[in-house]
Enzyme design. Structure first.
Site, PDB file in Angstrom:
ATOM      1  N   ASP A 317     -27.378  40.259  -6.841  1.00 44.49           N
ATOM      2  CA  ASP A 317     -27.478  39.084  -6.527  1.00 44.49           C
ATOM      3  C   ASP A 317     -27.775  38.072  -8.010  1.00 44.49           C
ATOM      4  O   ASP A 317     -27.271  36.512  -8.166  1.00 44.49           O
ATOM      5  CB  ASP A 317     -28.167  38.453  -5.149  1.00 44.49           C
ATOM      6  CG  ASP A 317     -27.973  39.611  -4.178  1.00 44.49           C
ATOM      7  OD1 ASP A 317     -26.350  38.804  -3.998  1.00 44.49           O
ATOM      8  OD2 ASP A 317     -29.037  39.234  -3.280  1.00 44.49           O
ATOM      9  N   LYS A 344     -18.955  38.060  -1.444  1.00 48.89           N
ATOM     10  CA  LYS A 344     -20.373  37.650  -1.370  1.00 48.89           C
ATOM     11  C   LYS A 344     -19.886  36.296  -0.827  1.00 48.89           C
ATOM     12  O   LYS A 344     -19.042  36.240  -0.166  1.00 48.89           O
ATOM     13  CB  LYS A 344     -21.156  37.638  -2.374  1.00 48.89           C
ATOM     14  CG  LYS A 344     -21.982  38.624  -3.315  1.00 48.89           C
ATOM     15  CD  LYS A 344     -22.769  39.782  -2.255  1.00 48.89           C
ATOM     16  CE  LYS A 344     -23.123  40.491  -2.536  1.00 48.89           C
ATOM     17  NZ  LYS A 344     -23.487  41.782  -2.092  1.00 48.89           N
TER      18      LYS A 344
HETATM   19  O1  SPQ Z   1     -27.281  37.248   2.998  1.00 50.63           O
HETATM   20  P1  SPQ Z   1     -26.410  36.998   2.186  1.00 50.63           P
HETATM   21  O2  SPQ Z   1     -25.723  36.447   1.754  1.00 50.63           O
HETATM   22  O3  SPQ Z   1     -25.222  38.030   2.376  1.00 50.63           O
HETATM   23  O4  SPQ Z   1     -26.818  37.208   0.163  1.00 50.63           O
HETATM   24  C1  SPQ Z   1     -27.316  37.674  -0.563  1.00 50.63           C
HETATM   25  C2  SPQ Z   1     -26.881  36.442  -1.403  1.00 50.63           C
HETATM   26  O5  SPQ Z   1     -26.909  36.178  -2.659  1.00 50.63           O
HETATM   27  O6  SPQ Z   1     -28.399  35.545  -0.909  1.00 50.63           O
HETATM   28  C3  SPQ Z   1     -25.309  38.212  -0.728  1.00 50.63           C
HETATM   29  F1  SPQ Z   1     -24.825  37.163  -0.798  1.00 50.63           F
HETATM   30  O7  SPQ Z   1     -28.286  38.337  -0.702  1.00 50.63           O
HETATM   31  C4  SPQ Z   1     -28.205  40.369  -0.186  1.00 50.63           C
HETATM   32  C5  SPQ Z   1     -27.394  40.522  -0.620  1.00 50.63           C
HETATM   33  O8  SPQ Z   1     -26.139  41.084  -1.941  1.00 50.63           O
HETATM   34  C6  SPQ Z   1     -29.114  40.098   1.194  1.00 50.63           C
HETATM   35  C7  SPQ Z   1     -29.262  41.402   1.308  1.00 50.63           C
HETATM   36  C8  SPQ Z   1     -29.963  41.749   2.604  1.00 50.63           C
HETATM   37  O9  SPQ Z   1     -31.014  41.246   2.520  1.00 50.63           O
HETATM   38  O10 SPQ Z   1     -30.208  42.971   2.601  1.00 50.63           O
HETATM   39  C9  SPQ Z   1     -28.729  42.642   1.027  1.00 50.63           C
HETATM   40  C10 SPQ Z   1     -27.908  42.330  -0.511  1.00 50.63           C
HETATM   41  O11 SPQ Z   1     -25.729  42.864   0.022  1.00 50.63           O
HETATM   42  P2  SPQ Z   1     -25.174  44.674   0.581  1.00 50.63           P
HETATM   43  O12 SPQ Z   1     -24.048  43.810   1.114  1.00 50.63           O
HETATM   44  O13 SPQ Z   1     -25.320  44.397  -0.673  1.00 50.63           O
HETATM   45  O14 SPQ Z   1     -25.851  44.512   1.615  1.00 50.63           O
END
Ligand code: SPQ
Length: 430
Positions: A317, A344
């Site tokens: 992120d 994302k």
């Molecule tokens: O919740 P959301 O919208 O997916 O938020 C993001 C962010 O930038 O705030 C991604 F866009 O964070 C995710 C992160 O990229 C939050 C997260 C978690 O809390 O488990 C994990 C990551 O996503 P992923 O798809 O790699 O599991």
């Protein structure tokens, strides 16, 4: 959520002082979810009052969980693993991928049907990654529009344990499967290609589940008795990243950011910033539960680096703001193995390339990252953040070193993870 305000920012003459960032978004979501599935009351302090976490609260309230939300703390009156009620309406995850994907794992096992949806950004994000493993467990989950995106229709079913090998390192995929695994007929494990954030594993154990981790495999035993806990949420390193970058690139800056979570599955930004020549000191390190530290950051002459491989999930992120650091560094930065950035809240590869080049940076998007030749002077531009809070904050920081005015249309989207971001930025640059 309505957030149609345009934010205008100018170059900063200074950046100094002390700040604390809001509570960690990933940990705040999990505290509400696990507290709802535990017996008794869970007290959460330093909870992130951002729109995404409020969406999670709203979803659980609609399933009969009483949640008291005050500025000091939230109290979740959990009803145990089998205590949720059929919601009285569609569940709305807003802009939150975490809510959508983790909740799907829980809903897959409930004795009722639900429809789970979100805003227009969520309705474009890929859900096949959770539909596939949850279906292998026996879940009845369909994308209503047939495009593998939300809205999802989920009819709760009896689930069985699986051993799943995920193609992507994703804490959301891993967590959805582990949460479904709480209701399965046997053990469930998830192996990922690189270790993603492990907040689910740490916190589920704290609530009384049996979760084990070995390398990149996490396993869970079914039907634990979960009990309410006191959770103190550390400051979000993903929010701190904007101020870390700001302090590194604004000439003469020095900033102390207090109480930041530095879990090793999240701290890639610190490792990369130091590799680039960044002056960051961790003070008052605490390793009680989720580790935290105060970060002292000073303006530094940065140089380009190559970023790829297993470090990517630990800074996924932060890659947009790392782009800005790279734009201000001498030499070339190459980012690879980050194709998931396209999935994302926005296509973070395309959007970064479009607007950083609009500001004068030499950036080339690639299929799984970007190449940035740093050192060109930046100038203001008009930025549409594409419903992505991290894009809005990234360009607010780029504006601090750009000539002229930078305008961020729909700047209010930052409320997703950092409601008072602009006020704090204004205070620190005064
Ligand atoms: O919740 P959301 O919208 O997916 O938020 C993001 C962010 O930038 O705030 C991604 F866009 O964070 C995710 C992160 O990229 C939050 C997260 C978690 O809390 O488990 C994990 C990551 O996503 P992923 O798809 O790699 O599991």
């Amino acid at each position: 959520m309505s957030h149609n305000n345009t934010i205008r920012l100018e170059k900063a003459a200074r950046l100094h002082g002390e700040t604390t960032v809001p509570g960690d978004k990933s940990i705040s979501h999990r505290a509400v979810m696990f507290g709802s599935l535990a017996e008794g009351t869970t007290e959460v302090t330093n909870f992130l009052q951002g729109a995404d976490c409020l969406s999670t609260i709203d979803c659980f309230r609609r399933m009969g969980i009483e949640i008291e939300n005050t500025p000091e703390r939230i109290l979740i009156h959990g009803r145990g693993l089998h205590g949720l009620h059929a919601p009285f309406s569609v569940l709305d995850a807003g802009n939150s991928g975490t809510t959508t994907r983790l909740l799907s794992g829980v809903l897959a096992a409930q004795p009722f049907e639900t429809t789970l949806t979100g805003d227009t950004s969520i309705q474009k994000r890929p859900m096949r990654r959770i539909i596939e493993p949850l279906s292998m467990m026996g879940a009845d989950i369909t994308s209503i529009n047939g495009n593998d995106c939300a809205p999802l229709h989920i009819a709760g079913s009896a689930l069985h344990g699986i051993r799943y090998h995920s193609k992507i390192a994703s804490a959301q995929v891993k967590s959805a499967i582990l949460l479904a695994g709480l209701y399965a007929d046997g053990a469930t494990s998830v192996t990922e290609p690189a270790l993603s954030r492990n907040h689910t594993e740490i916190m589920l154990n704290r609530f009384g589940a049996r979760v084990t981790s070995e390398g990149t495999t996490a396993s869970v035993e079914p039907e634990p008795a979960l009990y309410g806990q006191k959770i103190v949420v550390p400051g979000d390193i993903s929010s701190a990243a904007f101020f870390i970058a700001a302090a590194l690139i604004v000439p003469g800056a020095e900033l102390l950011i207090r109480n930041v979570g530095i879990n090793p599955t999240r701290d890639g930004i610190l490792r990369v910033a130091r590799d680039m020549g960044g002056d960051i000191t961790c003070l008052n390190v605490s390793r009680d539960g989720e580790p935290t530290a105060d970060l002292l950051v000073r303006h530094s002459a940065l140089h380009g680096v190559t970023i790829g491989g297993d470090i990517i999930p630990t800074l996924i992120d932060e890659l947009p703001i790392i782009n800005v650091m790279a734009a201000c560094a001498e030499g070339t930065t190459v980012i690879r193995d980050a194709a998931d950035l396209r999935a994302k809240e926005s296509d973070r590869i395309g959007v970064m390339a479009q607007y950083l080049s609009a500001m004068g940076c030499d950036i080339t998007p690639t299929q799984d990252g970007m190449i940035i030749a740093g050192g060109s002077p930046l100038h203001g531009a008009v930025i549409d953040p594409h419903m992505d809070h991290r894009i809005a904050m990234t360009f607010a920081i780029a504006a601090l070193v750009a000539d002229g005015t930078t305008e961020i249309t729909d700047g209010g989207i930052v409320a997703v993870s950092y409601p008072n971001f602009y006020e704090e930025l204004a205070r620190l640059t005064r």
